[in-house]
Design a protein around this motif. Structure first.
Motif, PDB file in Angstrom:
ATOM      1  N   VAL A  56      66.186   6.573  10.688  1.00 54.82           N
ATOM      2  CA  VAL A  56      65.276   6.874  11.784  1.00 54.82           C
ATOM      3  C   VAL A  56      65.078   8.378  11.831  1.00 54.82           C
ATOM      4  N   LYS A  57      63.826   8.807  11.741  1.00 54.07           N
ATOM      5  CA  LYS A  57      63.513  10.237  11.760  1.00 54.07           C
ATOM      6  C   LYS A  57      62.919  10.615  13.107  1.00 54.07           C
ATOM      7  N   ASP A  58      63.480  11.643  13.723  1.00 56.35           N
ATOM      8  CA  ASP A  58      62.967  12.199  14.969  1.00 56.35           C
ATOM      9  C   ASP A  58      61.903  13.235  14.605  1.00 56.35           C
ATOM     10  N   ARG A  59      60.649  12.996  14.992  1.00 58.79           N
ATOM     11  CA  ARG A  59      59.559  13.882  14.610  1.00 58.79           C
ATOM     12  C   ARG A  59      59.744  15.287  15.166  1.00 58.79           C
ATOM     13  N   LYS A  60      60.301  15.384  16.370  1.00 56.72           N
ATOM     14  CA  LYS A  60      60.422  16.684  17.037  1.00 56.72           C
ATOM     15  C   LYS A  60      61.458  17.570  16.350  1.00 56.72           C
ATOM     16  N   SER A  61      62.619  17.006  16.056  1.00 60.45           N
ATOM     17  CA  SER A  61      63.702  17.809  15.474  1.00 60.45           C
ATOM     18  C   SER A  61      63.775  17.700  13.957  1.00 60.45           C
ATOM     19  N   GLY A  62      63.217  16.626  13.399  1.00 58.96           N
ATOM     20  CA  GLY A  62      63.292  16.393  11.963  1.00 58.96           C
ATOM     21  C   GLY A  62      64.596  15.764  11.511  1.00 58.96           C
ATOM     22  N   ASP A  63      65.490  15.414  12.467  1.00 61.57           N
ATOM     23  CA  ASP A  63      66.792  14.829  12.129  1.00 61.57           C
ATOM     24  C   ASP A  63      66.646  13.396  11.640  1.00 61.57           C
ATOM     25  N   SER A 108      54.595  11.293  26.120  1.00 58.26           N
ATOM     26  CA  SER A 108      53.919  11.403  24.834  1.00 58.26           C
ATOM     27  C   SER A 108      52.540  10.758  24.910  1.00 58.26           C
ATOM     28  N   VAL A 109      51.542  11.406  24.243  1.00 57.79           N
ATOM     29  CA  VAL A 109      50.201  10.847  24.230  1.00 57.79           C
ATOM     30  C   VAL A 109      49.963   9.997  22.991  1.00 57.79           C
ATOM     31  N   ALA A 110      50.961   9.847  22.148  1.00 57.19           N
ATOM     32  CA  ALA A 110      50.821   9.024  20.942  1.00 57.19           C
ATOM     33  C   ALA A 110      50.622   7.569  21.333  1.00 57.19           C
ATOM     34  N   PRO A 111      49.743   6.850  20.592  1.00 54.33           N
ATOM     35  CA  PRO A 111      49.480   5.445  20.926  1.00 54.33           C
ATOM     36  C   PRO A 111      50.613   4.503  20.534  1.00 54.33           C
ATOM     37  N   TYR A 112      51.600   4.999  19.786  1.00 53.12           N
ATOM     38  CA  TYR A 112      52.709   4.166  19.333  1.00 53.12           C
ATOM     39  C   TYR A 112      54.042   4.847  19.642  1.00 53.12           C
ATOM     40  N   ASP A 113      55.079   4.041  19.883  1.00 53.89           N
ATOM     41  CA  ASP A 113      56.433   4.562  20.085  1.00 53.89           C
ATOM     42  C   ASP A 113      57.125   4.812  18.754  1.00 53.89           C
ATOM     43  N   ILE A 114      56.868   3.908  17.800  1.00 49.28           N
ATOM     44  CA  ILE A 114      57.609   3.917  16.535  1.00 49.28           C
ATOM     45  C   ILE A 114      56.632   3.726  15.375  1.00 49.28           C
ATOM     46  N   VAL A 156      54.449  -0.447  17.912  1.00 50.67           N
ATOM     47  CA  VAL A 156      54.852  -0.095  16.555  1.00 50.67           C
ATOM     48  C   VAL A 156      53.642  -0.069  15.624  1.00 50.67           C
ATOM     49  N   LEU A 157      53.561   0.976  14.786  1.00 48.68           N
ATOM     50  CA  LEU A 157      52.561   1.040  13.717  1.00 48.68           C
ATOM     51  C   LEU A 157      53.279   0.816  12.393  1.00 48.68           C
ATOM     52  N   TYR A 158      52.928  -0.263  11.704  1.00 45.69           N
ATOM     53  CA  TYR A 158      53.556  -0.599  10.423  1.00 45.69           C
ATOM     54  C   TYR A 158      52.643  -0.139   9.290  1.00 45.69           C
ATOM     55  N   ILE A 190      49.169  11.327  13.690  1.00 48.10           N
ATOM     56  CA  ILE A 190      49.004  10.506  14.893  1.00 48.10           C
ATOM     57  C   ILE A 190      49.921  10.993  16.007  1.00 48.10           C
ATOM     58  N   GLY A 191      51.076  11.588  15.636  1.00 44.93           N
ATOM     59  CA  GLY A 191      51.998  12.120  16.640  1.00 44.93           C
ATOM     60  C   GLY A 191      53.051  11.135  17.096  1.00 44.93           C
ATOM     61  N   ILE A 192      53.409  10.170  16.241  1.00 47.07           N
ATOM     62  CA  ILE A 192      54.400   9.157  16.608  1.00 47.07           C
ATOM     63  C   ILE A 192      55.792   9.793  16.661  1.00 47.07           C
ATOM     64  N   PRO A 193      56.525   9.654  17.774  1.00 45.51           N
ATOM     65  CA  PRO A 193      57.785  10.391  17.955  1.00 45.51           C
ATOM     66  C   PRO A 193      58.920   9.967  17.024  1.00 45.51           C
ATOM     67  N   TYR A 194      58.998   8.678  16.661  1.00 43.84           N
ATOM     68  CA  TYR A 194      60.077   8.201  15.804  1.00 43.84           C
ATOM     69  C   TYR A 194      59.506   7.439  14.606  1.00 43.84           C
ATOM     70  N   GLN A 195      60.118   7.657  13.439  1.00 44.41           N
ATOM     71  CA  GLN A 195      59.695   6.978  12.219  1.00 44.41           C
ATOM     72  C   GLN A 195      60.872   6.199  11.641  1.00 44.41           C
ATOM     73  N   VAL A 196      60.686   4.914  11.454  1.00 44.12           N
ATOM     74  CA  VAL A 196      61.708   4.061  10.834  1.00 44.12           C
ATOM     75  C   VAL A 196      61.390   3.955   9.351  1.00 44.12           C
TER      76      VAL A 196
END
Length: 396
Positions: free
Chosen positions: A76-83, A1-7, A37-39, A56-62
């Motif tokens: 926890v939301k998965d950006r790719k699947s939306g789950d 992933s090229v996103a600057p944050y994991d979460i 993490v981006l808060y 921003i393209g962050i893969p996971y959202q808490v």
């Protein structure tokens, strides 16, 4: 992933002190576990926060909401699947350590086909070299395109935030230079964060034998807490005195002005004297500096108390502009239409939003982004033609 944050951490109940405290604890825990993490604790509605994370393209959202307080559960939301997955707060770190791993792209069959044509046969060594160069060409082209577009989107986002943070989302003006404040007529609009009635004018400031033209803007002390730019060098920007002026950090640096020193203001107003018309001047004390992060503002702007500016210009209880700041920039068009409905029966009033005021600037950015996308896409097209050529040669 090229996103600057994991979460990305989103606090849905930023007005609730207990949930805000839980969000802060989760943020610190994830940081200590080694995650980027981006808060997002800004006072925006949830839709704006989710859009910001997606941009921003962050893969996971808490997502921290009411369940965090009642059941110690967050989503926890998965950006790719939306789950959406419910996770106990104490299990959050182990959850991400399990899922945030390097995932091999494509399935086994797709990898088999790819390596079948990349792996050299004895009689096709040259073609394999061409295939490898083509393969790396596509990788570099796609990576360059993604990174460049991400940087440009991020630049646009930061630029919008700083422009809106310094100015309002909607401007209400009058064809007369000064007019009575009608800001109370807009207070019933729910999406408004605060309203800043002010006076802005071009002035000359003189200090240390140097004179410079700047834009002097008034402020209402009650609204200081809403502005995101901060005072620098022990400035007293949060508790200003009546006769104190606050300069942009770069402006103060260029003029060599220190906090507590006196500077002279020359306004566009004039007074009669034995020598004819002279510009009206006022000696004011430098109360501090501010830093917006934009050179244009930090080099050319200064702030003075609204009541003091009204005295200087002789326009008691009058202003030159009303700036309306919203909870979310996405409501700009909706609120602007409401404002126009309110002022349509008032003489000589008109409104503009921040997009109209800065239209030419953002048009240039949009054009630049489009051109960059086209140019970088050509890299991928050239590399793809090389791969297709190799496949045609290989298939006998």
């Amino acid at each position: 992933s090229v996103a600057p944050y994991d979460i990305g951490l989103i606090n849905l109940k930023y007005k609730d002190n207990k949930i805000s405290s839980i969000s802060e604890d989760i943020y610190q825990k994830l940081l200590k576990s080694g995650f980027e993490v981006l808060y997002d604790d800004k006072h925006d509605n949830p839709g704006v926060k989710f859009s910001r994370m997606d941009l921003i393209g962050i893969p996971y959202q808490v997502i921290v909401g009411n369940k965090a307080l009642s059941d110690s559960i967050i989503e926890v939301k998965d950006r790719k699947s939306g789950d959406l997955t419910e996770v106990k707060i104490e299990n959050l770190t182990s959850f991400f350590k399990k899922w945030l791993i390097i995932i091999v792209p494509f399935n086994s069959f797709e990898r088999f086909i790819a390596f079948r044509y990349i792996k050299p046969l004895r009689s096709e060594g040259l073609l394999s070299i061409i295939s490898w160069f083509s393969f790396f060409g596509i990788c570099i082209g796609v990576a360059t395109l993604i990174i460049t577009m991400s940087v440009m989107n991020g630049f646009r986002y930061e630029l919008e935030n700083r422009i809106i943070g310094f100015n309002g989302h909607i401007y209400v003006n009058n064809y007369e230079k000064y007019f009575k404040d009608i800001s109370k007529d807009f207070e019933a609009i729910e999406e408004i964060k605060f309203i800043d009635s002010n006076i802005s004018d071009q002035v000359l400031i003189s200090a240390n034998s140097e004179t410079r033209g700047i834009i002097l803007k008034s402020f209402n002390p009650d609204n200081i807490s809403h502005y995101e730019f901060k005072g620098k060098n022990n400035s007293n920007f949060t508790q200003p005195l009546l006769n104190e002026i606050f300069l942009g950090s770069k402006l103060a640096e260029r003029l060599g002005i220190e906090i507590g020193s006196q500077i002279k203001l020359y306004t566009s107003k004039s007074i009669n004297s034995p020598f004819g018309q002279l510009p009206k001047s006022r000696l004011v004390r430098v109360g501090g500096y501010f830093d917006t992060g934009m050179s244009e503002y930090d080099s050319n702007y200064a702030f003075l108390n609204l009541k003091e500016m009204q005295k200087i210009y002789g326009v008691e209880n009058q202003i030159s502009a009303i700036e309306i700041h919203l909870m979310s920039s996405q409501d700009t068009e909706k609120v602007n239409n409401q404002v126009r409905e309110i002022i349509k029966d008032k003489e000589l009033f008109y409104s503009r939003d921040w997009k109209q005021v800065n239209a030419s600037f953002f048009e240039v950015l949009s054009t630049e982004r489009t051109v960059m996308f086209i140019i970088l896409s050509l890299i991928i097209i050239v590399a793809a033609f090389n791969v297709i050529t190799c496949l045609f040669i290989l298939v006998k």
